[in-house]
Motif scaffolding. Structure first.
Motif, PDB file in Angstrom:
ATOM      1  N   VAL A  83     -25.822  49.417  59.049  1.00 37.65           N
ATOM      2  CA  VAL A  83     -25.058  49.790  60.230  1.00 37.65           C
ATOM      3  C   VAL A  83     -25.380  48.786  61.330  1.00 37.65           C
ATOM      4  CG1 VAL A  83     -24.679  51.536  62.005  1.00 37.65           C
ATOM      5  CG2 VAL A  83     -24.927  52.229  59.615  1.00 37.65           C
ATOM      6  N   GLN A  84     -24.392  47.968  61.660  1.00 36.05           N
ATOM      7  CA  GLN A  84     -24.536  46.963  62.721  1.00 36.05           C
ATOM      8  C   GLN A  84     -24.054  47.621  64.009  1.00 36.05           C
ATOM      9  OE1 GLN A  84     -22.207  43.875  60.782  1.00 36.05           O
ATOM     10  NE2 GLN A  84     -24.042  42.973  59.869  1.00 36.05           N
ATOM     11  N   PHE A  85     -25.007  48.163  64.761  1.00 40.17           N
ATOM     12  CA  PHE A  85     -24.635  49.088  65.830  1.00 40.17           C
ATOM     13  C   PHE A  85     -24.155  48.395  67.098  1.00 40.17           C
ATOM     14  CE2 PHE A  85     -24.285  52.979  67.953  1.00 40.17           C
ATOM     15  CZ  PHE A  85     -24.410  53.984  67.019  1.00 40.17           C
ATOM     16  N   ASN A  86     -24.904  47.432  67.602  1.00 33.01           N
ATOM     17  CA  ASN A  86     -24.530  46.851  68.899  1.00 33.01           C
ATOM     18  C   ASN A  86     -25.093  45.435  69.005  1.00 33.01           C
ATOM     19  OD1 ASN A  86     -24.727  46.266  71.908  1.00 33.01           O
ATOM     20  ND2 ASN A  86     -23.681  48.241  71.952  1.00 33.01           N
ATOM     21  N   SER A  87     -24.225  44.481  69.334  1.00 29.77           N
ATOM     22  CA  SER A  87     -24.653  43.086  69.432  1.00 29.77           C
ATOM     23  C   SER A  87     -24.462  42.525  70.836  1.00 29.77           C
ATOM     24  CB  SER A  87     -23.887  42.224  68.415  1.00 29.77           C
ATOM     25  OG  SER A  87     -22.487  42.292  68.670  1.00 29.77           O
ATOM     26  N   ALA A  88     -24.412  43.392  71.852  1.00 31.91           N
ATOM     27  CA  ALA A  88     -24.179  42.933  73.221  1.00 31.91           C
ATOM     28  C   ALA A  88     -25.297  42.019  73.710  1.00 31.91           C
ATOM     29  CB  ALA A  88     -24.025  44.121  74.162  1.00 31.91           C
ATOM     30  N   LEU A  89     -26.530  42.247  73.236  1.00 32.51           N
ATOM     31  CA  LEU A  89     -27.676  41.481  73.728  1.00 32.51           C
ATOM     32  C   LEU A  89     -28.119  40.375  72.776  1.00 32.51           C
ATOM     33  CD1 LEU A  89     -29.860  44.402  75.159  1.00 32.51           C
ATOM     34  CD2 LEU A  89     -28.381  42.832  76.418  1.00 32.51           C
ATOM     35  N   GLY A  90     -27.590  40.369  71.563  1.00 29.35           N
ATOM     36  CA  GLY A  90     -28.009  39.376  70.589  1.00 29.35           C
ATOM     37  C   GLY A  90     -27.644  39.823  69.190  1.00 29.35           C
ATOM     38  N   PRO A  91     -28.081  39.080  68.164  1.00 26.78           N
ATOM     39  CA  PRO A  91     -27.774  39.467  66.779  1.00 26.78           C
ATOM     40  C   PRO A  91     -28.353  40.847  66.459  1.00 26.78           C
ATOM     41  CG  PRO A  91     -29.482  37.768  66.835  1.00 26.78           C
ATOM     42  CD  PRO A  91     -28.934  37.875  68.229  1.00 26.78           C
ATOM     43  N   TYR A  92     -27.679  41.566  65.575  1.00 25.28           N
ATOM     44  CA  TYR A  92     -28.184  42.873  65.141  1.00 25.28           C
ATOM     45  C   TYR A  92     -29.602  42.694  64.615  1.00 25.28           C
ATOM     46  CZ  TYR A  92     -23.099  43.500  64.928  1.00 25.28           C
ATOM     47  OH  TYR A  92     -21.764  43.506  65.214  1.00 25.28           O
ATOM     48  N   LYS A  93     -30.486  43.615  64.960  1.00 19.02           N
ATOM     49  CA  LYS A  93     -31.889  43.514  64.541  1.00 19.02           C
ATOM     50  C   LYS A  93     -32.406  44.896  64.239  1.00 19.02           C
ATOM     51  CE  LYS A  93     -35.669  41.337  63.740  1.00 19.02           C
ATOM     52  NZ  LYS A  93     -35.723  42.189  62.526  1.00 19.02           N
ATOM     53  N   GLY A  94     -32.950  45.079  63.050  1.00 16.42           N
ATOM     54  CA  GLY A  94     -33.505  46.375  62.667  1.00 16.42           C
ATOM     55  C   GLY A  94     -33.854  46.384  61.191  1.00 16.42           C
ATOM     56  N   GLY A  95     -34.727  47.308  60.817  1.00 12.57           N
ATOM     57  CA  GLY A  95     -35.304  47.297  59.483  1.00 12.57           C
ATOM     58  C   GLY A  95     -34.411  47.859  58.392  1.00 12.57           C
ATOM     59  N   MET A  96     -34.908  47.707  57.169  1.00 13.14           N
ATOM     60  CA  MET A  96     -34.315  48.302  55.975  1.00 13.14           C
ATOM     61  C   MET A  96     -35.264  49.387  55.487  1.00 13.14           C
ATOM     62  SD  MET A  96     -31.446  46.650  55.233  1.00 13.14           S
ATOM     63  CE  MET A  96     -31.179  46.862  53.461  1.00 13.14           C
ATOM     64  N   ARG A  97     -34.724  50.570  55.188  1.00  8.26           N
ATOM     65  CA  ARG A  97     -35.527  51.704  54.714  1.00  8.26           C
ATOM     66  C   ARG A  97     -35.131  52.053  53.293  1.00  8.26           C
ATOM     67  NH1 ARG A  97     -36.315  57.277  58.131  1.00  8.26           N
ATOM     68  NH2 ARG A  97     -37.379  55.726  59.447  1.00  8.26           N
ATOM     69  N   PHE A  98     -36.122  52.131  52.383  1.00  5.21           N
ATOM     70  CA  PHE A  98     -35.890  52.577  51.014  1.00  5.21           C
ATOM     71  C   PHE A  98     -36.549  53.947  50.843  1.00  5.21           C
ATOM     72  CE2 PHE A  98     -35.869  47.951  49.134  1.00  5.21           C
ATOM     73  CZ  PHE A  98     -34.703  47.693  49.826  1.00  5.21           C
ATOM     74  N   HIS A  99     -35.740  54.983  50.748  1.00  2.00           N
ATOM     75  CA  HIS A  99     -36.273  56.339  50.612  1.00  2.00           C
ATOM     76  C   HIS A  99     -35.144  57.251  50.127  1.00  2.00           C
ATOM     77  CE1 HIS A  99     -38.019  60.264  51.804  1.00  2.00           C
ATOM     78  NE2 HIS A  99     -39.167  59.644  51.663  1.00  2.00           N
ATOM     79  N   PRO A 100     -35.444  58.244  49.266  1.00  2.00           N
ATOM     80  CA  PRO A 100     -34.387  59.116  48.738  1.00  2.00           C
ATOM     81  C   PRO A 100     -33.589  59.854  49.825  1.00  2.00           C
ATOM     82  CG  PRO A 100     -36.415  59.413  47.497  1.00  2.00           C
ATOM     83  CD  PRO A 100     -36.762  58.541  48.661  1.00  2.00           C
ATOM     84  N   SER A 101     -34.179  60.031  51.025  1.00  2.04           N
ATOM     85  CA  SER A 101     -33.495  60.767  52.092  1.00  2.04           C
ATOM     86  C   SER A 101     -32.449  59.930  52.820  1.00  2.04           C
ATOM     87  CB  SER A 101     -34.513  61.265  53.125  1.00  2.04           C
ATOM     88  OG  SER A 101     -35.107  60.167  53.816  1.00  2.04           O
TER      89      SER A 101
END
Length: 451
Positions: A83-101
């Motif tokens: 989910v690329q949420f908001n790029s107003a301040l720069g490139p999308y930045k955030g982790g990847m989560r691997f979990h059954p939930s």
């Protein structure tokens, strides 16, 4: 929960309608909108041009199939998200989560929170998040490699140093980052070191990145305690979890003289009245990858294990609580127990680990409360420092990086503290973090036109 300003209620209603069955996302939006009533009263122009509605809507949502072959030759299918949420301040930045939930609602809540968290750092990075319902527990290195390569075969086309820069999260550490980056490099025929953060030092990683979230949370809570003329020194501290965030929270709290008496994993928690032995904990969780009960067995006298179905780690009396495991792990009932036992401060190392009922209970009782989007921003701040080093083909020492991290976290604390005072809510770090992050993102979006 506090009421939402009547001008903002239709925005929440529309978010709930358009994102049915995504309670974590609804919760995250609700918490931010609760804080914005004072902002739109003072600056009504933020209601113009559907600005808030646009901030609540991701710029892009990517969902894809991940087929891979296990060690038995059987084809497995998982679902991937970015989910690329908001790029107003720069490139999308955030982790990847691997979990059954993991599902799209979880990733949207994380991406929404990440947008404001990243804004608070003052670094030029937007907000995004990703992951899969894949469970790495019990899988061989070969299976994890094949899964990561299949995931990246699809996701690589959406990434780039100036586009979207993933990192790790729950279930994604240095091993997984390495496999994903290797496949990205192979598919693109380019060594774009800055397209992933949390990399190993051998191929462009940053010193102190592993420690950054836990260290940063500790810096923030220490600054918060100092506003009341106290510190970690001599305090009894409970830290939930036993992954990287928890382990390095424990390490830094101990350096400040705090006494860690309990930590946990999904199977239960251990209490050690003699103080958690960090070297033993690191060996059990980082080297042997065993359950937390093994800590009590090997530690011996003074340490005991309580299974998850027999009690909560928040039953342990403490001065400072630092939830560092996962979302909504600390309930209103848990908060009441902590308050009754004399807790004076709570610092969120995980993303949204306290329920709305818990947050309200802490605030009503006058407990200092550091929300995750501010207190755990040290990880992404150091990721931005890693991007900076990659861009300049440079490598900083551990001390250089940690010093920058400490300065950034002090800046985040002071920004939240001062913003809360400016908007008539002194000591309310939730409001301070939400408003400070929102204003930075909103101002950028306003200047960029209708995007």
């Amino acid at each position: 929960m506090n009421s939402i300003d009547e001008k903002l209620q239709p925005i929440l209603a529309e978010v709930v309608r358009r994102n049915a069955g995504e309670p974590e996302f609804h919760q995250a939006v609700h918490e931010v909108l609760e804080s914005l009533g004072r902002v739109v009263a003072k600056h009504p122009h933020y209601l113009d041009h559907a600005l808030i509605e646009r901030i609540c809507e991701p710029e892009r949502q990517i969902i894809f199939r991940i087929p891979w072959v296990d060690d038995k030759g059987q084809v497995q299918i998982n679902r991937g998200f970015r989910v690329q949420f908001n790029s107003a301040l720069g490139p999308y930045k955030g982790g990847m989560r691997f979990h059954p939930s993991v599902n799209v609602g979880i990733i949207k809540f994380l991406g929404f929170e990440q947008t404001f968290k990243n804004a608070l750092t003052g670094m030029p990075i937007g907000g995004g998040k990703g992951g899969s319902d894949f469970d790495p527990k019990g899988r061989s290195d070969a299976e994890i490699m094949r899964f990561c390569q299949s995931l990246m075969t699809e996701l690589h086309r959406h990434l780039g140093e100036q586009t979207d820069v993933p990192a790790g999260d729950i279930g994604v550490g240095g091993r997984e980052i390495g496999y994903m980056f290797g496949q990205y490099k192979r598919l693109n025929n380019r060594f774009e070191a800055g397209v992933f953060t949390g990399k190993a030092l051998a191929y462009g990683g940053s010193r102190a990145r592993t420690e950054a979230t836990g260290y940063g949370n500790t810096y923030f809570v220490q600054a918060m305690l100092e506003t009341k003329g106290t510190s970690f020194d001599g305090k009894k501290v409970v830290v939930s979890g036993s992954g990287n965030v928890a382990i390095y929270t424990i390490e830094k709290v101990q350096s400040y003289g705090g006494k860690i008496i309990a930590c946990s994993d999904s199977s239960g928690y251990v209490v050690d009245e003699n103080e958690i032995d960090l070297d033993l904990l690191k060996d059990i969780k980082n080297v042997r990858r065993e359950r937390i009960s093994e800590y009590a067995r090997r530690r011996g006298q003074g340490a005991h294990f309580i299974a998850a179905d027999k009690g909560s780690i928040w039953d342990v009396p403490c001065d400072v609580a630092m939830p560092s495991a996962t979302q909504n792990e600390l309930s209103g009932k848990d908060a009441a127990t902590l308050i009754r036992n004399g807790v004076i401060a709570v610092g969120e190392g995980a993303n949204m680990p306290s329920t709305p009922e818990a947050i309200k209970a802490f605030q009503d009782a006058g407990v200092m409360f550091a929300p995750g989007k501010a207190a755990n921003a040290g990880g992404v701040a150091t990721s931005a420092l890693e991007m900076q080093q990659n861009a300049s083909r440079d490598s900083w020492t551990f001390d250089q990086t940690e010093a920058r991290l400490a300065t950034i976290m002090r800046g985040i604390h002071d920004s939240c503290y001062q913003t809360a005072e400016e908007y008539g809510a002194p000591g309310n770090y939730v409001l301070g973090a939400n408003v400070a992050g929102f204003v930075r993102v909103a101002e950028a979006m306003r200047m960029l036109g209708v995007i």
